[in-house]
Design a protein around this motif. Structure first.
Motif, mmCIF file in Angstrom:
data_model
loop_
_atom_site.group_PDB
_atom_site.id
_atom_site.type_symbol
_atom_site.label_atom_id
_atom_site.label_comp_id
_atom_site.label_asym_id
_atom_site.label_seq_id
_atom_site.Cartn_x
_atom_site.Cartn_y
_atom_site.Cartn_z
ATOM 1 N N ILE A 53 6.110 1.785 5.068
ATOM 2 C CA ILE A 53 6.039 3.035 4.314
ATOM 3 C C ILE A 53 4.591 3.363 3.991
ATOM 4 C CG2 ILE A 53 8.345 2.711 3.362
ATOM 5 C CD1 ILE A 53 7.001 1.993 0.737
ATOM 6 N N GLY A 54 4.405 4.443 3.297
ATOM 7 C CA GLY A 54 3.056 4.844 2.910
ATOM 8 C C GLY A 54 2.539 6.005 3.728
ATOM 9 N N HIS A 57 1.536 8.663 1.255
ATOM 10 C CA HIS A 57 0.877 8.229 0.028
ATOM 11 C C HIS A 57 -0.215 9.223 -0.333
ATOM 12 C CE1 HIS A 57 -0.704 5.751 -3.071
ATOM 13 N NE2 HIS A 57 -1.887 5.783 -2.520
ATOM 14 N N LYS A 62 -3.288 8.253 -9.291
ATOM 15 C CA LYS A 62 -4.716 8.450 -9.535
ATOM 16 C C LYS A 62 -4.946 9.837 -10.124
ATOM 17 C CE LYS A 62 -8.845 6.567 -8.789
ATOM 18 N NZ LYS A 62 -9.230 5.254 -9.279
ATOM 19 N N PHE A 374 11.649 4.275 -4.244
ATOM 20 C CA PHE A 374 10.893 3.101 -3.784
ATOM 21 C C PHE A 374 11.732 1.844 -3.948
ATOM 22 C CE2 PHE A 374 7.788 -0.271 -4.759
ATOM 23 C CZ PHE A 374 6.954 -0.171 -3.675
ATOM 24 N N LYS B 77 -2.437 7.793 6.767
ATOM 25 C CA LYS B 77 -1.648 7.005 7.708
ATOM 26 C C LYS B 77 -0.930 7.903 8.708
ATOM 27 C CE LYS B 77 0.787 2.710 6.737
ATOM 28 N NZ LYS B 77 1.639 2.015 5.778
ATOM 29 N N TYR B 111 -7.947 10.435 -2.525
ATOM 30 C CA TYR B 111 -8.517 9.573 -1.491
ATOM 31 C C TYR B 111 -7.706 9.514 -0.216
ATOM 32 C CZ TYR B 111 -5.116 6.560 -3.804
ATOM 33 O OH TYR B 111 -3.979 6.074 -4.355
ATOM 34 N N GLY B 185 -11.320 3.746 11.239
ATOM 35 C CA GLY B 185 -10.420 2.785 11.879
ATOM 36 C C GLY B 185 -10.394 1.534 11.046
ATOM 37 N N PHE B 187 -11.985 0.128 8.191
ATOM 38 C CA PHE B 187 -12.820 0.739 7.181
ATOM 39 C C PHE B 187 -13.957 -0.153 6.744
ATOM 40 C CE2 PHE B 187 -8.755 2.976 6.582
ATOM 41 C CZ PHE B 187 -9.199 4.213 6.972
ATOM 42 N N TRP C 110 8.905 -5.610 -3.529
ATOM 43 C CA TRP C 110 8.059 -4.470 -3.177
ATOM 44 C C TRP C 110 7.172 -4.043 -4.324
ATOM 45 C CZ3 TRP C 110 10.057 -0.176 0.488
ATOM 46 C CH2 TRP C 110 10.404 -0.750 1.720
ATOM 47 N N MET C 111 7.656 -4.214 -5.549
ATOM 48 C CA MET C 111 6.818 -3.811 -6.678
ATOM 49 C C MET C 111 5.558 -4.660 -6.713
ATOM 50 S SD MET C 111 9.503 -3.323 -9.738
ATOM 51 C CE MET C 111 11.228 -3.159 -9.462
ATOM 52 N N GLU C 114 3.218 -3.500 -4.059
ATOM 53 C CA GLU C 114 2.533 -2.264 -4.421
ATOM 54 C C GLU C 114 1.399 -2.548 -5.402
ATOM 55 O OE1 GLU C 114 4.809 0.653 -6.498
ATOM 56 O OE2 GLU C 114 3.110 2.022 -6.530
ATOM 57 N N MET C 118 -2.507 -1.676 -4.915
ATOM 58 C CA MET C 118 -3.228 -0.738 -5.761
ATOM 59 C C MET C 118 -4.307 -1.389 -6.606
ATOM 60 S SD MET C 118 -2.199 2.229 -5.278
ATOM 61 C CE MET C 118 -1.190 2.629 -3.889
ATOM 62 N N PHE C 119 -4.104 -2.656 -7.004
ATOM 63 C CA PHE C 119 -5.052 -3.280 -7.924
ATOM 64 C C PHE C 119 -5.698 -4.540 -7.371
ATOM 65 C CE2 PHE C 119 -2.327 -0.810 -10.648
ATOM 66 C CZ PHE C 119 -3.230 -0.206 -11.499
ATOM 67 N N ARG C 130 1.566 -8.234 1.566
ATOM 68 C CA ARG C 130 0.725 -7.382 2.408
ATOM 69 C C ARG C 130 0.550 -6.062 1.696
ATOM 70 N NH1 ARG C 130 3.613 -5.579 6.662
ATOM 71 N NH2 ARG C 130 5.516 -6.509 5.908
ATOM 72 N N ILE C 132 1.266 -2.256 1.186
ATOM 73 C CA ILE C 132 2.531 -1.568 1.464
ATOM 74 C C ILE C 132 2.324 -0.078 1.655
ATOM 75 C CG2 ILE C 132 3.139 -1.423 -0.985
ATOM 76 C CD1 ILE C 132 6.031 -1.880 -0.047
ATOM 77 N N LEU C 133 1.498 0.548 0.846
ATOM 78 C CA LEU C 133 1.360 2.000 0.955
ATOM 79 C C LEU C 133 0.154 2.418 1.784
ATOM 80 C CD1 LEU C 133 2.255 3.100 -2.667
ATOM 81 C CD2 LEU C 133 3.679 3.185 -0.669
ATOM 82 N N LEU C 134 -0.908 1.683 1.662
ATOM 83 C CA LEU C 134 -2.124 2.086 2.369
ATOM 84 C C LEU C 134 -2.205 1.357 3.704
ATOM 85 C CD1 LEU C 134 -4.237 2.043 -0.810
ATOM 86 C CD2 LEU C 134 -3.928 3.999 0.665
ATOM 87 N N PRO C 135 -3.014 1.887 4.615
ATOM 88 C CA PRO C 135 -3.123 1.224 5.917
ATOM 89 C C PRO C 135 -3.709 -0.174 5.773
ATOM 90 C CG PRO C 135 -4.361 3.293 5.877
ATOM 91 C CD PRO C 135 -3.770 3.135 4.548
ATOM 92 N N GLU C 137 -6.035 -1.561 7.282
ATOM 93 C CA GLU C 137 -7.488 -1.687 7.399
ATOM 94 C C GLU C 137 -8.201 -1.311 6.112
ATOM 95 O OE1 GLU C 137 -5.070 -0.080 9.582
ATOM 96 O OE2 GLU C 137 -6.508 1.543 9.806
ATOM 97 N N PHE C 138 -7.498 -0.692 5.198
ATOM 98 C CA PHE C 138 -8.113 -0.230 3.958
ATOM 99 C C PHE C 138 -8.678 -1.425 3.199
ATOM 100 C CE2 PHE C 138 -8.248 2.303 0.075
ATOM 101 C CZ PHE C 138 -8.502 3.552 0.588
ATOM 102 N N PRO C 142 -7.207 1.336 -4.669
ATOM 103 C CA PRO C 142 -7.560 2.662 -5.196
ATOM 104 C C PRO C 142 -7.264 2.901 -6.667
ATOM 105 C CG PRO C 142 -5.706 2.796 -3.705
ATOM 106 C CD PRO C 142 -6.232 1.415 -3.600
#
Ligand code: SF4
Lengths: 408, 200, 166
Positions: A53-54, A57, A62, A374, B77, B111, B185, B187, C110-111, C114, C118-119, C130, C132-135, C137-138, C142
């Motif tokens: 998922i995501g 996002h 934020k 979620f 994504k 972002y 890609g 980052f 999942w929580m 997440e 995020m943190f 891993r 979950i929301l962001l790619p 490679e990030f 945030p």
């Protein structure tokens, strides 16, 4: 040769060559927006499902730290975009709890009516979309017809048909008019018929029942252990509904007009039936609320220093003008207790809660959302394993995953 | 006979025929990512009925579609997915960017949200609104039909001319230089991908 | 009442294990991170809090009077009585780590992912920690306060397709 039971498949060992991987989504009609599943298949049977998922996002939380309590309502709207007004009500419910405000009775009733309309709209789309994915277009069209009526009501009340941004701290952006009342009355009258049409199309439809019964079964213990709420939990026999358990808004006075709809089935059919049942209960609530709609102001008094004065006061009185500036100048706005609070509402999908940390200013320090989608989507791999690939739309649809709420 | 006719006359008439056929059978690919997708559904269903304008045959596979309707915000994504789908559509194809988010990022200046899909794929019609009303979506389809009727050619020559980037200029200008890390890609370590050929 | 729970926890885990606090109708306990897993297991098995309703992370960087950087709030619900309890713990840089509670509540899976996304708070013992929301490679987290809202330009780091080449 009959397929072996799923438990005996050895994913890494000898059976590996029989398994193959199917990528499902992120752009697929049954995913209704954006989510991706990586399915490991043995023939048509799903051995393993891995959600990814995501894809939507957007940084809601934020933004919540950057916008003030009134501004953020426009963002919250876009979270569960099938029933936006319910999100607004939940957000401002939490903020009012943080500030210790008690809103006026009329506002409570209007918010209740809107929340229930949103619930009906959400369930309608969910049911229609399940039927659509399982091959029945007609139910979807019937459902959308009714949704258009709900849009009309919202448009009349707020000016926007989709994302109304109708609530404000301490009240509403404006009062409703007489047309609202007659529209709601007409909806209450006509909805049971449309509901009956959808029921007649689906409830005894052999294809629909065969594809949903016994699919994706969730037991009561699992439902609790996996944090399910709302219709998903109630379909598994968890009789918990915040409208009864922690009544808020006008629900304390409307307790006698509705019941909690529960089922013990736990499968997709049970979830469908619970949703259908809840719609009728919601209509009962709306009927009771619209007939008992109290008169009086919708906003708490301006001396509370939190409500936006109406335009005539802003333009014609010095107090109104000062208060307007107080609320809109970036260095003034609200004063809040330095503390943190969790407030939750029962929305169509389940418990929608916000955990708000305040540092005393008009912006939240942290605006955490508890997103039901979620949490329910986390169930998906568990529900689908051992089923066929054609059951994926049924299970996905019955969980009613809303991507923006899933990813925020 | 035909060989003796002036080329111009011959071609322009076929162009007209092709345009007329194309315009009345636009098959949309609903690339619905967010709230606008629900309004897109509303445009296609009972009350607004996009079918009246020959555009109701929504197909979810890009190989069968003429017009991609990007309805909703596109997050980091999702960009590669969107480009892949766009590249998979057969010629001739058009793109409608539906809603404030798809066109400019809308309320989501954060972002992870792309500030306008025209930075990454070419767009023909923009529809403002958050979400646009179904009438606006229908208007966009009509506008696209007009555009096809005016400038279309049977072999898509008008597309070949559009070789330059069509999005907003100065992509990094929006950020303070101290905030910019050029790291695509991957980052952390990667090189900037822009300018490199896209692998289909 | 949060006092009762706090007394029970103090009796089991030693004095000062749970600091009760109330605000509006929220009952909160603050528990040191070393004891958090034990306290949560105790609350689940002995006090009937069978549902983990929510898991919230908070970055207190720059918050007035804050002494610790990351706060983690476990919202527990007792589905029989409807009682809610918020258990809070704090962790700090450079290596924020909390024991995972996935073996107590499946829903935490999942929580926690997440929250990690995020943190950057790590959960020891999580089966599959891993992003979950962001790619994948990030590299940033945030929702930390030191990450700008518009990011570092990651959102626009993609190749462009022009009309002629598509
Ligand atoms: S433009 Fe508005 S309605 Fe459309 S996706 Fe963006 S936020 Fe949603």
């Amino acid at each position: 040769m009959p397929l072996e039971a799923v438990a005996s498949v050895d994913e890494t060992g000898t059976d590996k060559e029989f398994l193959y991987t199917l990528n499902f989504g992120p752009q697929h009609p049954a995913t209704h927006t954006t989510l991706r599943l990586i399915l490991t298949l043995d023939g048509e049977t799903i051995v393993k499902a891995q959600p990814d998922i995501g894809f939507l996002h957007s940084g809601f939380e934020k933004l919540g730290e950057d916008l003030d309590f009134n501004q953020y309502v426009t963002i919250v709207d876009r979270m569960n975009y099938v029933s936006p007004v319910a999100n607004e009500i939940a957000w401002h419910h939490t903020i009012e709890k943080l500030m210790g405000l008690d809103i006026t009775p009329r506002c409570k009733y209007i918010r209740t009516i809107l929340a229930e309309l949103a619930r009906i709209g959400d369930h309608l789309l969910c049911v229609g979309a399940v039927a659509l994915d399982l091959g029945g277009l007609t139910a979807f069209l019937y459902a959308f017809n009714e949704r258009e009526r709900i849009y009309d009501i919202l448009e009349n009340a707020s000016g926007q048909r989709f994302h109304p941004s109708y609530t404000r701290v301490g009240g509403l952006i404006n009062d409703v008019n007489d047309l609202f009342v007659s529209q709601v009355r007409a909806f209450v009258k006509s909805f049971p018929k449309a509901h009956g049409d959808v029921c007649r199309l689906l409830n005894k439809n052999k294809i629909f029942i065969d594809r949903t019964q016994g699919v994706g079964t969730l037991t009561r213990e699992e439902a609790i252990n996996r944090s399910c709420t709302g219709p998903v939990a109630r379909a598994s026999g968890v009789a918990r509904d915040l409208r009864k358990d922690e009544p808020y808004l006008a629900y304390p006075e409307l307790q006698s007009s509705f019941k909690i709809v529960c089922s013990n089935g736990g499968d997709c059919l049970a979830r469908y039936l619970v949703r259908m049942g809840e719609m009728l209960e919601s209509v009962n609530i709306i009927a009771a609320a619209i007939e008992n709609l109290p008169s009086g102001p919708v906003n708490i008094g301006t001396d509370s220093k939190v409500v936006i004065p109406d335009k005539s006061a802003t333009y014609r009185s010095i107090e109104g003008l000062i208060q307007h500036f107080e609320l809109f100048m970036w260095n003034r706005r609200f004063e809040t207790p330095v503390n943190e609070v969790y407030g939750a509402n029962e929305t169509a999908n389940g418990e929608l809660g916000f955990y708000v940390v305040s540092d005393g200013s008009a912006k939240a320090w942290r605006a955490r959302t508890r997103p039901p989608s979620f949490i329910h989507f986390a169930l998906f791999p568990h529900l689908i394993e051992g089923h066929q690939i054609s059951d994926v739309p049924a299970v996905l649809g019955s969980l009613n995953i809303i991507a923006a709420e899933l990813d925020r | 006979m035909a060989l003796k006719l002036d080329d111009n006359i011959f071609v322009s008439k076929l162009d007209f025929l092709a345009n007329w056929v194309r315009k009345n059978s636009l098959w949309p690919m609903p690339f619905a990512t967010a709230c606008c997708g629900i309004e897109l559904m509303a445009s296609a269903s009972s009350r607004y009925d996009l079918a009246r304008f020959g555009s109701e045959a929504m197909r979810f596979t890009p190989r069968q579609c003429d017009v991609m309707i990007v309805a909703g915000r596109v997050a980091m994504k999702m960009v590669p997915v969107m480009q892949r789908i766009w590249l998979q559509m057969p010629e001739p194809k058009w793109c409608i960017s539906m809603g404030a988010c798809a066109s400019t990022g809308g309320v989501f200046d954060t972002y992870s949200v792309v500030q306008g899909i025209d930075r990454f794929i070419p767009v023909d019609v923009y529809v403002p609104g958050c979400p646009p009303r179904p009438e606006q979506v229908i208007r966009a389809v009509l506008d696209l039909q007009e555009k096809i009727m005016k400038g279309g050619t049977i072999d898509g020559r008008e597309f070949a001319k559009r070789t330059a980037y069509e999005g907003p200029g100065d992509r990094l200008g929006e950020l303070d230089p101290s905030e910019v890390v050029i790291a695509p890609g991957n980052f952390a370590t990667g090189k900037r991908l822009r300018g490199l050929p896209l692998v289909n | 009442m949060s006092i009762e729970h706090a007394t029970a926890i103090d009796a089991k885990f030693g004095a000062g294990s749970a600091l009760p606090m109330e605000f509006r109708d929220n009952k909160r306990l603050t528990v040191p991170v070393e004891k958090i897993y034990g306290v949560l297991a105790f609350l689940q098995l002995q006090r009937g809090f069978d549902m983990l309703c929510d898991l919230a992370g908070i970055d207190y960087l720059g918050y007035a009077d804050a002494t610790d950087r990351y706060g983690i709030v476990y919202s527990l619900t007792n589905t029989t009585t409807g009682e809610r309890l918020f258990v809070k713990t704090f962790v700090n840089d450079p290596d924020p780590e909390v024991p995972s509670v996935v073996d107590l509540w499946e829903g935490a899976n999942w929580m926690e992912r997440e929250l990690y996304d995020m943190f950057g708070v790590k959960f020891q013992g999580h089966p599959d920690l891993r992003r979950i929301l962001l790619p994948d490679e990030f590299t940033s987290h945030p929702l930390r306060k030191d990450y700008p809202m518009r990011g570092y330009g990651e959102r626009h780091n993609f190749p462009t397709v022009t009309r002629a080449e598509s």
